[in-house]
Design a protein around this motif. Structure first.
Motif, PDB file in Angstrom:
ATOM      1  N   SER A  46      42.351  43.536  64.448  1.00  0.00           N
ATOM      2  CA  SER A  46      41.691  43.112  63.225  1.00  0.00           C
ATOM      3  C   SER A  46      42.740  42.857  62.147  1.00  0.00           C
ATOM      4  CB  SER A  46      40.719  44.188  62.769  1.00  0.00           C
ATOM      5  OG  SER A  46      40.175  43.850  61.530  1.00  0.00           O
ATOM      6  N   THR A  47      42.629  41.717  61.462  1.00  0.00           N
ATOM      7  CA  THR A  47      43.585  41.395  60.402  1.00  0.00           C
ATOM      8  C   THR A  47      42.892  41.124  59.081  1.00  0.00           C
ATOM      9  OG1 THR A  47      43.496  39.070  61.004  1.00  0.00           O
ATOM     10  CG2 THR A  47      45.246  40.391  62.006  1.00  0.00           C
ATOM     11  N   ILE A  48      41.652  41.469  58.993  1.00  0.00           N
ATOM     12  CA  ILE A  48      40.881  41.132  57.807  1.00  0.00           C
ATOM     13  C   ILE A  48      41.057  42.204  56.740  1.00  0.00           C
ATOM     14  CG2 ILE A  48      38.570  40.714  56.918  1.00  0.00           C
ATOM     15  CD1 ILE A  48      37.812  39.801  59.717  1.00  0.00           C
ATOM     16  N   LEU A  49      41.406  41.763  55.546  1.00  0.00           N
ATOM     17  CA  LEU A  49      41.467  42.673  54.405  1.00  0.00           C
ATOM     18  C   LEU A  49      40.084  42.684  53.764  1.00  0.00           C
ATOM     19  CD1 LEU A  49      44.812  41.596  52.778  1.00  0.00           C
ATOM     20  CD2 LEU A  49      44.371  43.622  54.117  1.00  0.00           C
ATOM     21  N   ASP A  50      39.452  43.829  53.776  1.00  0.00           N
ATOM     22  CA  ASP A  50      38.108  43.852  53.226  1.00  0.00           C
ATOM     23  C   ASP A  50      37.872  44.988  52.242  1.00  0.00           C
ATOM     24  OD1 ASP A  50      38.249  45.818  55.086  1.00  0.00           O
ATOM     25  OD2 ASP A  50      36.503  45.205  56.225  1.00  0.00           O
ATOM     26  N   THR A  51      38.945  45.640  51.818  1.00  0.00           N
ATOM     27  CA  THR A  51      38.803  46.650  50.777  1.00  0.00           C
ATOM     28  C   THR A  51      39.779  46.344  49.652  1.00  0.00           C
ATOM     29  OG1 THR A  51      40.456  48.166  51.687  1.00  0.00           O
ATOM     30  CG2 THR A  51      38.197  48.421  52.480  1.00  0.00           C
ATOM     31  N   GLN A  52      39.431  46.802  48.491  1.00  0.00           N
ATOM     32  CA  GLN A  52      40.287  46.555  47.325  1.00  0.00           C
ATOM     33  C   GLN A  52      41.647  47.217  47.497  1.00  0.00           C
ATOM     34  OE1 GLN A  52      38.448  47.125  43.474  1.00  0.00           O
ATOM     35  NE2 GLN A  52      40.365  47.898  42.633  1.00  0.00           N
ATOM     36  N   GLU A  53      41.684  48.406  48.061  1.00  0.00           N
ATOM     37  CA  GLU A  53      42.956  49.126  48.220  1.00  0.00           C
ATOM     38  C   GLU A  53      43.902  48.362  49.145  1.00  0.00           C
ATOM     39  OE1 GLU A  53      39.908  50.643  48.763  1.00  0.00           O
ATOM     40  OE2 GLU A  53      39.826  51.537  46.762  1.00  0.00           O
ATOM     41  N   LYS A  54      43.385  47.895  50.270  1.00  0.00           N
ATOM     42  CA  LYS A  54      44.218  47.131  51.206  1.00  0.00           C
ATOM     43  C   LYS A  54      44.684  45.829  50.571  1.00  0.00           C
ATOM     44  CE  LYS A  54      42.139  48.750  55.511  1.00  0.00           C
ATOM     45  NZ  LYS A  54      41.370  48.315  56.685  1.00  0.00           N
ATOM     46  N   TRP A  55      43.786  45.178  49.835  1.00  0.00           N
ATOM     47  CA  TRP A  55      44.133  43.906  49.212  1.00  0.00           C
ATOM     48  C   TRP A  55      45.239  44.105  48.180  1.00  0.00           C
ATOM     49  CZ3 TRP A  55      44.420  41.448  44.575  1.00  0.00           C
ATOM     50  CH2 TRP A  55      44.479  40.057  44.605  1.00  0.00           C
ATOM     51  N   VAL A  56      45.137  45.150  47.367  1.00  0.00           N
ATOM     52  CA  VAL A  56      46.149  45.419  46.341  1.00  0.00           C
ATOM     53  C   VAL A  56      47.503  45.680  47.005  1.00  0.00           C
ATOM     54  CG1 VAL A  56      46.847  47.094  44.577  1.00  0.00           C
ATOM     55  CG2 VAL A  56      44.528  46.177  44.565  1.00  0.00           C
ATOM     56  N   LYS A  57      47.518  46.393  48.133  1.00  0.00           N
ATOM     57  CA  LYS A  57      48.779  46.639  48.850  1.00  0.00           C
ATOM     58  C   LYS A  57      49.376  45.334  49.373  1.00  0.00           C
ATOM     59  CE  LYS A  57      47.861  51.365  50.288  1.00  0.00           C
ATOM     60  NZ  LYS A  57      47.548  52.257  51.410  1.00  0.00           N
ATOM     61  N   GLU A  58      48.537  44.456  49.910  1.00  0.00           N
ATOM     62  CA  GLU A  58      49.032  43.163  50.395  1.00  0.00           C
ATOM     63  C   GLU A  58      49.531  42.303  49.247  1.00  0.00           C
ATOM     64  OE1 GLU A  58      49.289  41.656  53.735  1.00  0.00           O
ATOM     65  OE2 GLU A  58      49.425  43.830  53.900  1.00  0.00           O
ATOM     66  N   ARG A  59      48.861  42.380  48.105  1.00  0.00           N
ATOM     67  CA  ARG A  59      49.287  41.612  46.924  1.00  0.00           C
ATOM     68  C   ARG A  59      50.659  42.098  46.455  1.00  0.00           C
ATOM     69  NH1 ARG A  59      51.159  39.446  43.279  1.00  0.00           N
ATOM     70  NH2 ARG A  59      50.172  38.415  41.508  1.00  0.00           N
ATOM     71  N   ALA A  60      50.874  43.411  46.489  1.00  0.00           N
ATOM     72  CA  ALA A  60      52.182  43.962  46.114  1.00  0.00           C
ATOM     73  C   ALA A  60      53.236  43.534  47.128  1.00  0.00           C
ATOM     74  CB  ALA A  60      52.097  45.485  46.034  1.00  0.00           C
ATOM     75  N   ARG A  61      52.864  43.479  48.392  1.00  0.00           N
ATOM     76  CA  ARG A  61      53.791  43.029  49.434  1.00  0.00           C
ATOM     77  C   ARG A  61      54.189  41.569  49.217  1.00  0.00           C
ATOM     78  NH1 ARG A  61      51.756  42.213  54.988  1.00  0.00           N
ATOM     79  NH2 ARG A  61      53.518  41.164  55.866  1.00  0.00           N
ATOM     80  N   ALA A  62      53.246  40.749  48.765  1.00  0.00           N
ATOM     81  CA  ALA A  62      53.547  39.341  48.473  1.00  0.00           C
ATOM     82  C   ALA A  62      54.598  39.240  47.380  1.00  0.00           C
ATOM     83  CB  ALA A  62      52.276  38.603  48.059  1.00  0.00           C
ATOM     84  N   SER A  63      54.532  40.120  46.405  1.00  0.00           N
ATOM     85  CA  SER A  63      55.524  40.110  45.321  1.00  0.00           C
ATOM     86  C   SER A  63      56.887  40.563  45.802  1.00  0.00           C
ATOM     87  CB  SER A  63      55.061  41.019  44.185  1.00  0.00           C
ATOM     88  OG  SER A  63      53.935  40.472  43.559  1.00  0.00           O
ATOM     89  N   SER A  64      56.916  41.450  46.776  1.00  0.00           N
ATOM     90  CA  SER A  64      58.204  42.001  47.217  1.00  0.00           C
ATOM     91  C   SER A  64      58.914  41.139  48.262  1.00  0.00           C
ATOM     92  CB  SER A  64      57.997  43.410  47.779  1.00  0.00           C
ATOM     93  OG  SER A  64      57.265  43.350  48.987  1.00  0.00           O
ATOM     94  N   LEU A  65      58.215  40.237  48.927  1.00  0.00           N
ATOM     95  CA  LEU A  65      58.832  39.446  50.005  1.00  0.00           C
ATOM     96  C   LEU A  65      59.643  38.252  49.521  1.00  0.00           C
ATOM     97  CD1 LEU A  65      56.112  39.461  52.781  1.00  0.00           C
ATOM     98  CD2 LEU A  65      58.380  40.463  52.888  1.00  0.00           C
ATOM     99  N   GLY A  66      59.426  37.821  48.307  1.00  0.00           N
ATOM    100  CA  GLY A  66      60.181  36.677  47.783  1.00  0.00           C
ATOM    101  C   GLY A  66      59.874  35.386  48.527  1.00  0.00           C
ATOM    102  N   LYS A  67      60.927  34.637  48.885  1.00  0.00           N
ATOM    103  CA  LYS A  67      60.760  33.340  49.544  1.00  0.00           C
ATOM    104  C   LYS A  67      60.258  33.454  50.977  1.00  0.00           C
ATOM    105  CE  LYS A  67      64.121  30.852  46.792  1.00  0.00           C
ATOM    106  NZ  LYS A  67      65.298  30.002  46.775  1.00  0.00           N
ATOM    107  N   ASN A  68      60.271  34.639  51.544  1.00  0.00           N
ATOM    108  CA  ASN A  68      59.814  34.821  52.930  1.00  0.00           C
ATOM    109  C   ASN A  68      58.308  34.941  53.050  1.00  0.00           C
ATOM    110  OD1 ASN A  68      62.420  34.762  53.964  1.00  0.00           O
ATOM    111  ND2 ASN A  68      62.687  36.949  53.598  1.00  0.00           N
ATOM    112  N   ALA A  69      57.590  34.940  51.936  1.00  0.00           N
ATOM    113  CA  ALA A  69      56.134  35.119  51.961  1.00  0.00           C
ATOM    114  C   ALA A  69      55.410  33.795  52.140  1.00  0.00           C
ATOM    115  CB  ALA A  69      55.678  35.796  50.676  1.00  0.00           C
ATOM    116  N   LEU A  70      54.393  33.808  52.988  1.00  0.00           N
ATOM    117  CA  LEU A  70      53.443  32.708  53.121  1.00  0.00           C
ATOM    118  C   LEU A  70      52.089  33.297  52.753  1.00  0.00           C
ATOM    119  CD1 LEU A  70      52.670  29.841  53.866  1.00  0.00           C
ATOM    120  CD2 LEU A  70      52.530  30.568  56.247  1.00  0.00           C
ATOM    121  N   ILE A  71      51.639  33.022  51.538  1.00  0.00           N
ATOM    122  CA  ILE A  71      50.472  33.682  50.966  1.00  0.00           C
ATOM    123  C   ILE A  71      49.238  32.817  51.206  1.00  0.00           C
ATOM    124  CG2 ILE A  71      49.488  34.620  48.852  1.00  0.00           C
ATOM    125  CD1 ILE A  71      52.493  34.706  47.847  1.00  0.00           C
ATOM    126  N   LEU A  72      48.227  33.414  51.854  1.00  0.00           N
ATOM    127  CA  LEU A  72      46.989  32.716  52.184  1.00  0.00           C
ATOM    128  C   LEU A  72      45.890  33.168  51.231  1.00  0.00           C
ATOM    129  CD1 LEU A  72      47.150  33.344  56.018  1.00  0.00           C
ATOM    130  CD2 LEU A  72      48.021  31.373  54.794  1.00  0.00           C
TER     131      LEU A  72
END
Length: 166
Positions: A46-72
């Motif tokens: 399962s790869t679905i983010l369906d809670t606010q806590e998980k989503w916030v963690k992924e959003r923080a990860r998007a900020s930390s990855l820099g140019k290596n992030a592909l944000i959907l």
């Protein structure tokens, strides 16, 4: 003489229906479990983010990855229709799933654009309904989740920073 179709009465059999229903329920549960176990064995996760806590963690990860992030971002189509492992292998980038089912992508896109740490690529699952709903102020949970990320990121930022003076 009575007709054979009009005078047909048969009593219902006396059965313990609760046993039959429990048996059917057990068979259904075993069927679902066997499918889940088989999918796990084949490597599907399962790869679905369906809670606010998980989503916030992924959003923080998007900020930390820099140019290596592909944000959907977008709706359930991009959330359910893309295999993140395949996308990672084919693009060489780290996919970040920020799509929210049934919610406008516009607050998320606004938050990403205003964040100076976002340097990666943003892939949008666009639909005219999202833009039309957003013009009416109908954002769904995406606005709440983006605000939760902003609140979380402000709490985790250092109070002071050291800079090197040359």
């Amino acid at each position: 003489m009575p007709s054979s179709t009009s005078s047909f009465e048969r009593p219902l059999p006396e059965l313990q229906w609760w046993r039959i229903l429990i048996g059917i329920l057990l068979i259904f549960i075993l069927f679902v479990l066997s499918i889940e176990i088989n999918l796990e064995r084949l490597g599907y996760h399962s790869t679905i983010l369906d809670t606010q806590e998980k989503w916030v963690k992924e959003r923080a990860r998007a900020s930390s990855l820099g140019k290596n992030a592909l944000i959907l971002i977008g709706f359930s189509r991009i959330q359910l229709g893309i295999d993140l492992n395949t996308l990672h292998i084919n693009s060489g980038l780290e996919p970040i799933q920020l799509a929210i089912d049934g919610s406008s992508f516009i607050p998320v896109l606004k938050g990403l654009v205003e964040d100076p740490t976002i340097l990666g690529t943003i892939l949008i699952d666009y639909s005219p309904e999202a833009v039309a709903g957003a013009t009416l102020g109908e954002f769904g949970t995406s606005k709440l989740w983006e605000k939760a990320y902003e609140k979380e990121s402000k709490q985790t930022q250092p109070i002071f920073s050291l800079t090197k003076i040359e």
